[in-house]
Enzyme design. Structure first.
Site, PDB file in Angstrom:
ATOM      1  N   LYS A  50      11.727  -9.122  -3.241  1.00  0.00           N
ATOM      2  CA  LYS A  50      13.167  -9.250  -2.203  1.00  0.00           C
ATOM      3  C   LYS A  50      13.833 -10.667  -2.302  1.00  0.00           C
ATOM      4  O   LYS A  50      12.787 -11.353  -2.296  1.00  0.00           O
ATOM      5  CB  LYS A  50      12.721  -8.174  -1.076  1.00  0.00           C
ATOM      6  CG  LYS A  50      11.986  -9.047  -0.149  1.00  0.00           C
ATOM      7  CD  LYS A  50      12.128  -8.243   1.293  1.00  0.00           C
ATOM      8  CE  LYS A  50      11.502  -9.067   2.282  1.00  0.00           C
ATOM      9  NZ  LYS A  50      11.426  -8.377   3.359  1.00  0.00           N
ATOM     10  N   HIS A  67      -9.059  38.899  13.769  1.00  0.00           N
ATOM     11  CA  HIS A  67     -10.181  39.469  15.310  1.00  0.00           C
ATOM     12  C   HIS A  67      -9.158  39.526  15.802  1.00  0.00           C
ATOM     13  O   HIS A  67      -9.708  39.327  17.061  1.00  0.00           O
ATOM     14  CB  HIS A  67     -11.463  38.970  15.193  1.00  0.00           C
ATOM     15  CG  HIS A  67     -12.391  39.548  14.477  1.00  0.00           C
ATOM     16  ND1 HIS A  67     -14.052  39.234  13.966  1.00  0.00           N
ATOM     17  CD2 HIS A  67     -12.240  40.950  13.576  1.00  0.00           C
ATOM     18  CE1 HIS A  67     -14.514  39.870  13.514  1.00  0.00           C
ATOM     19  NE2 HIS A  67     -13.287  40.800  13.045  1.00  0.00           N
ATOM     20  N   SER A 114       8.709  -2.958  -6.026  1.00  0.00           N
ATOM     21  CA  SER A 114      10.725  -3.553  -5.740  1.00  0.00           C
ATOM     22  C   SER A 114      10.615  -4.678  -6.564  1.00  0.00           C
ATOM     23  O   SER A 114       9.666  -5.300  -6.967  1.00  0.00           O
ATOM     24  CB  SER A 114      10.424  -3.869  -4.449  1.00  0.00           C
ATOM     25  OG  SER A 114       9.734  -4.513  -3.349  1.00  0.00           O
ATOM     26  N   PHE A 166      12.626   5.618   1.608  1.00  0.00           N
ATOM     27  CA  PHE A 166      13.128   5.009   2.950  1.00  0.00           C
ATOM     28  C   PHE A 166      14.174   5.531   3.398  1.00  0.00           C
ATOM     29  O   PHE A 166      15.703   4.723   2.978  1.00  0.00           O
ATOM     30  CB  PHE A 166      12.778   3.754   2.941  1.00  0.00           C
ATOM     31  CG  PHE A 166      11.316   3.250   2.810  1.00  0.00           C
ATOM     32  CD1 PHE A 166      10.280   3.193   3.576  1.00  0.00           C
ATOM     33  CD2 PHE A 166      10.586   4.413   1.309  1.00  0.00           C
ATOM     34  CE1 PHE A 166       8.796   2.621   2.817  1.00  0.00           C
ATOM     35  CE2 PHE A 166       9.273   3.717   1.410  1.00  0.00           C
ATOM     36  CZ  PHE A 166       7.630   3.283   1.609  1.00  0.00           C
TER      37      PHE A 166
END
Length: 492
Positions: A397, A151, A293, A362
C-alpha cells in the site's frame, strides 16, 4: 483429531448435506445443559418429592409429570416450573454457536428455552420460530432458518407438551407439526444432538418417525456418549451396574437402526464440540478467500501474464472448479477477483452470484461509535470465519512519510493481520510468494515452519516451494495453487 471411521464418514456425509442445503438439526435437552439449563429429572425433583417419590428411581418422567398434574388437577405447578427456570436460565454455548453459524435452515427441538433462536440472531440470521400449530401458516419474510418448537416454548408454557395426556393427544392437536416433520425427515439429513436414552421425548419422537415414514427415509445421525467405567463407583455394585448399562446401550444403539438413525458414539461430551468444529472447517474449505492489496506490481515475478490478468485468471479457475470465492475488495486485487468469478459464471451459464462469490468491501468511515480500525478488525474476523482456505497475494500500500506529503510503497499490514486471523481460526493459508511484498514474507514464514502450518499435509511442501519460485510460468503457478486447494478440500 482422529475420530474413527464411522464419525469421519458422518462428517463427510453431513458436509455434503450442508453443501446441498439438506442438513437439519434435531435438538434435545442435552444441547442446553452446558448452558445452565437443568435436565428433566432435576426439574421434577421437588414436585416428585412432594408426592413421596424418589426422582432417581423414576425412568418414566412423562408419567411422573402426569402424576403431578393429577395431584393438583391443573398444569399450573408444571408451567410455573418452566416459566421460573427457562425464562431466567441459560446462555448460548459453543455448540449453539457452531450450529447457528453453519448454513442450516431447519431446526427441530423439544426444548422450551430460546437458546437456538438467540444463537441464530447472534450469528446475524433471522429465525422464523414456530411455537404453535397456528405459526406454521405464517411465513416470516427474509427468514434464514426455521425453528420448529414441537413441544412448545417458555413464552406459552401453558400450551407446552408436558404430561402423558399431551403426548397421547399430540397427533390430534399438533397434526401440522407432524406433517412438517415427515417432509423434513424424507428430504433432509438430521443430526440428533442433546438426546439421552433417558430423555422422555426420545421414545415418542422415534415412534413418530417409525409411524410417519414406514421405513422409507434417508439415514440420520445421533450423538451418544459411551458408557464409561470411570463414571461408576469403584466397587462390585458399580462394576455390575456398568456392565448392565453397557449392554443396554449396545442394544439401544442397535435398535436405532429401525428408525434409519445411525449412532455416533463419543468418549466424552467435549468430542461433540470438536466434531461440530471439524464439520465447520471442512464445509468452509469450499470457500476460498483471496486476501491482498496492491498499489503497484513491481515485485511480481510470474512469467507469461500481467499481474492483473493473473488475479483474474486464478479467480476464474477457482470458480470453474466450483469453489466459492471471497474478497474484501482490496485495492488492485478485489476488482480482478470479482471479474474473474463473473467471467467463470458467464461461461458456465450460472446466474446466482451468492452461490459463487462473497463480497465484503471494507467500510471507509467510522460508524456506530466504532473507530475505523475496530470496524476493519470485525470485518476481517467475520469474513475469515466463513472461509476455510485463504490465498495471499501481493500485499502493499501507499504510505506517507512522517512529516511530509511524499508517499512510499510499504507492506500492507492488513494482509499480515488477515494471515494471523486465518491461522487462529484454523483456516489453511496459501501465500503466493512470487507476487511479492507481504505475501513473500508470509510465504517465507510458512516454508520456514512448514510443520506448524501443514503437519497434516507434509507432502505439499514441494508445491509450496514452487509458490516462491521467481519466473514461474503463470499456468504452472495456477495449477499448483489449484492442486493445493483441492488437496486441502479433500480431493475431487
Amino acid at each position: 483429531m482422529d475420530f474413527g471411521r464411522e464419525i469421519n464418514n458422518f462428517i463427510e456425509e453431513y458436509v455434503s448435506a450442508l453443501k446441498e442445503g439438506n442438513a437439519a438439526i434435531f435438538a434435545g435437552a442435552g444441547l442446553s445443559i452446558p448452558s445452565g439449563v437443568v435436565n428433566w429429572k432435576d426439574l421434577l425433583r421437588r414436585p416428585a418429592f412432594r408426592l413421596g417419590l424418589d426422582i432417581d428411581k423414576e425412568s418414566d418422567l412423562v408419567s411422573l409429570a402426569q402424576y403431578i398434574y393429577n395431584d393438583s388437577k391443573t398444569k399450573t405447578p408444571l408451567t410455573e416450573l418452566i416459566n421460573n427456570h427457562f425464562s431466567q436460565t441459560g446462555r448460548i454455548n459453543r455448540n449453539h454457536e457452531i450450529i447457528a453459524e453453519l448454513p442450516i435452515r431447519t431446526f427441530w427441538t423439544t426444548n422450551y428455552d430460546k437458546l437456538i433462536e438467540q444463537a441464530l440472531v447472534q450469528a446475524g440470521k433471522k429465525p422464523d420460530v414456530k411455537k404453535r400449530v397456528n405459526d406454521l401458516s405464517v411465513i416470516k419474510s427474509k427468514r434464514d432458518a426455521i425453528v420448529y418448537k414441537m413441544h412448545g416454548d417458555v413464552e406459552v408454557a401453558d400450551e407446552a407438551v408436558l404430561i402423558k395426556n399431551d403426548y397421547e393427544l399430540y397427533e390430534k392437536n399438533n397434526q401440522m407439526f407432524t406433517i412438517a416433520l415427515k417432509g423434513d425427515l424424507v428430504s433432509k439429513t438430521f443430526l440428533f444432538i442433546g438426546f439421552s436414552f433417558e430423555d422422555p421425548n426420545l421414545e415418542h419422537i422415534l415412534s413418530r418417525i417409525k409411524i410417519l415414514l414406514d421405513d422409507h427415509t434417508r439415514t440420520h445421525y445421533y450423538f451418544i456418549k459411551e458408557v464409561a467405567e470411570e463414571d461408576y463407583p469403584d466397587n462390585a455394585a458399580g462394576k455390575e451396574q456398568f456392565q448392565y448399562d453397557k449392554i443396554k446401550q449396545e442394544l439401544k444403539c442397535a435398535d436405532l437402526e429401525r428408525y434409519s438413525i445411525k449412532p455416533l458414539i463419543v468418549k466424552k461430551y467435549e468430542d461433540i464440540t470438536a466434531i461440530l468444529e471439524t464439520i465447520t472447517e471442512r464445509y468452509n474449505r469450499n470457500n476460498v478467500l483471496i486476501s491482498g492489496s496492491a498499489d503497484e506490481f513491481n515485485d511480481y515475478k510470474v512469467s507469461g501474464i500481467k499481474a492483473e490478468d493473473f488475479i483474474h485468471k486464478l479467480s476464474k479457475t477457482l470458480n470453474q472448479k466450483e469453489y466459492k470465492v471471497a474478497t474484501g475488495f482490496g485495492v488492485g486485487v478485489g476488482s480482478g477477483v470479482i471479474n474473474g468469478v463473473l467471467e467463470g459464471m458467464e461461461e458456465t451459464g450460472t446466474r446466482n452470484i451468492n452461490e459463487h462469490l462473497i463480497m465484503r468491501p471494507f467500510p471507509q468511515y467510522a460508524t456506530n461509535g466504532k473507530e475505523i480500525g475496530q470496524l476493519w478488525e470485525e470485518y476481517r474476523q467475520q469474513l475469515i470465519s466463513e472461509c476455510g482456505i485463504v490465498i495471499f497475494m501481493f500485499g502493499n500500500k501507499l504510505d506517507k512519510k512522517e512529516g511530509t506529503d511524499e508517499e512510499t510503497v510499504v507492506e500492507a499490514n492488513g494482509v499480515i493481520r488477515e494471515f494471523d486471523i486465518a491461522v487462529d481460526k484454523n483456516a489453511k493459508v496459501i501465500p503466493i510468494g512470487v507476487t511479492g511484498y507481504a505475501s513473500r514474507k508470509l510465504w517465507e514464514r510458512v516454508i520456514n515452519d512448514f510443520e506448524k502450518y501443514y503437519s497434516d499435509y507434509p507432502h505439499l511442501k514441494d508445491k509450496f516451494i514452487k509458490l516462491g519460485e521467481d519466473g514461474i510460468d503463470f499456468n504452472q503457478l495456477i495449477n499448483i495453487v489449484i492442486d493445493i486447494v483441492t488437496e486441502i478440500r479433500g480431493g475431487e
